[in-house]
Scaffold this motif. Sequence first.
Motif, short mmCIF file in Angstrom:
data_model
loop_
_atom_site.label_atom_id
_atom_site.label_comp_id
_atom_site.label_asym_id
_atom_site.label_seq_id
_atom_site.Cartn_x
_atom_site.Cartn_y
_atom_site.Cartn_z
N LEU A 30 -22.57 47.94 -51.66
CA LEU A 30 -23.06 49.20 -51.11
C LEU A 30 -23.52 49.00 -49.67
N HIS A 31 -24.13 47.87 -49.38
CA HIS A 31 -24.58 47.56 -48.02
C HIS A 31 -23.39 47.51 -47.05
N GLU A 32 -22.30 46.89 -47.50
CA GLU A 32 -21.11 46.82 -46.64
C GLU A 32 -20.51 48.20 -46.42
N LEU A 33 -20.52 49.03 -47.45
CA LEU A 33 -20.02 50.39 -47.29
C LEU A 33 -20.85 51.18 -46.29
N GLN A 34 -22.17 51.06 -46.39
CA GLN A 34 -23.06 51.77 -45.45
C GLN A 34 -22.85 51.25 -44.03
N ALA A 35 -22.68 49.94 -43.89
CA ALA A 35 -22.45 49.37 -42.57
C ALA A 35 -21.12 49.87 -42.00
N PHE A 36 -20.11 49.98 -42.84
CA PHE A 36 -18.81 50.48 -42.39
C PHE A 36 -18.93 51.91 -41.89
N HIS A 41 -16.89 55.00 -38.33
CA HIS A 41 -15.68 55.20 -39.12
C HIS A 41 -15.82 56.39 -40.07
N GLU A 42 -16.56 57.43 -39.68
CA GLU A 42 -16.77 58.59 -40.55
C GLU A 42 -15.42 59.23 -40.87
N GLY A 43 -15.24 59.63 -42.11
CA GLY A 43 -14.01 60.29 -42.53
C GLY A 43 -12.85 59.35 -42.82
N LYS A 44 -13.03 58.05 -42.56
CA LYS A 44 -11.95 57.10 -42.79
C LYS A 44 -12.23 56.21 -44.00
N PRO A 47 -9.63 56.89 -47.20
CA PRO A 47 -8.30 56.30 -47.00
C PRO A 47 -8.33 54.77 -46.97
N LYS A 48 -9.37 54.20 -46.39
CA LYS A 48 -9.47 52.73 -46.37
C LYS A 48 -9.69 52.17 -47.77
N LEU A 49 -10.48 52.86 -48.58
CA LEU A 49 -10.69 52.40 -49.95
C LEU A 49 -9.40 52.47 -50.75
N ILE A 50 -8.65 53.54 -50.56
CA ILE A 50 -7.36 53.67 -51.25
C ILE A 50 -6.41 52.57 -50.78
N GLU A 51 -6.37 52.35 -49.48
CA GLU A 51 -5.52 51.29 -48.93
C GLU A 51 -5.92 49.94 -49.50
N ARG A 52 -7.22 49.73 -49.61
CA ARG A 52 -7.71 48.46 -50.14
C ARG A 52 -7.37 48.31 -51.62
N ALA A 53 -7.48 49.41 -52.38
CA ALA A 53 -7.15 49.36 -53.80
C ALA A 53 -5.68 49.00 -53.99
N TYR A 54 -4.80 49.61 -53.19
CA TYR A 54 -3.38 49.28 -53.30
C TYR A 54 -3.08 47.86 -52.82
N ALA A 55 -3.84 47.39 -51.86
CA ALA A 55 -3.67 45.99 -51.43
C ALA A 55 -4.04 45.04 -52.56
N CYS A 56 -5.14 45.35 -53.25
CA CYS A 56 -5.55 44.53 -54.40
C CYS A 56 -4.49 44.58 -55.49
N LEU A 57 -3.96 45.77 -55.75
CA LEU A 57 -2.92 45.91 -56.76
C LEU A 57 -1.68 45.10 -56.36
N GLY A 58 -1.30 45.16 -55.09
CA GLY A 58 -0.15 44.40 -54.62
C GLY A 58 -0.34 42.90 -54.79
N VAL A 59 -1.54 42.42 -54.53
CA VAL A 59 -1.83 40.99 -54.70
C VAL A 59 -1.72 40.60 -56.17
N ARG A 60 -2.27 41.46 -57.06
CA ARG A 60 -2.18 41.16 -58.50
C ARG A 60 -0.74 41.16 -58.98
N VAL A 61 0.05 42.12 -58.51
CA VAL A 61 1.46 42.19 -58.91
C VAL A 61 2.20 40.96 -58.41
N ALA A 62 1.93 40.56 -57.18
CA ALA A 62 2.61 39.39 -56.61
C ALA A 62 2.21 38.10 -57.33
#
Length: 172
Positions: A30-36, A41-44, A47-62
């Motif tokens: 939560l601290h990292e989210l507040q710092a971000f 980076h308001e409003g972003k 999309p960054k969380l979604i991008e990160r979730a798909y990156a995690c999914l891609g790593v797991r699939v790979a």
Amino acid sequence: GGGGMITSPPNGMSVAEQLRAFMMPGRMSLHELQAFEQCGHEGKLVPKLIERAYACLGVRVARNPIWTIVLSLILVLILSSGLLLARYETEPERLYVPQFSELGLQRKYIDSTFGARPQPGIFVVKDRELDGDVLTRKHVHAIFDLHEIVSTLSVEWRGNTLTYDQVSPPPL
């Protein structure tokens, strides 16, 4: 927050380091989210969380391609199991009238009392040649010959001989 001005995050990391950490697969506190959010980076964030979730999914699939394939096949089999209950339906009353409506219940009563109404047959005449004309004298005679064969059929059933005229509905 200084109106969109980028400031140093409170945890001592630079903005570039924090973004790099943000893009790496894993969990964000939560601290990292507040710092971000405080770094302009308001409003972003979503999309960054979604991008990160798909990156995690891609790593797991790979890292686990066989498990990914197996789990995908299991999911497909589970979701397509409903097709085992599917059946082909051509009766307009069943397709377009709700079965538990008053009309649907009346139709069921009439069918159970007087028997189901016959469905008309459809002949599809197709010439063996491409772009062939099916409305030729030869084809029309072949259709009438087929009709003659069908109309003269008789069948033994429960000790009785049934003919086409006895079981077919009268013409409309």
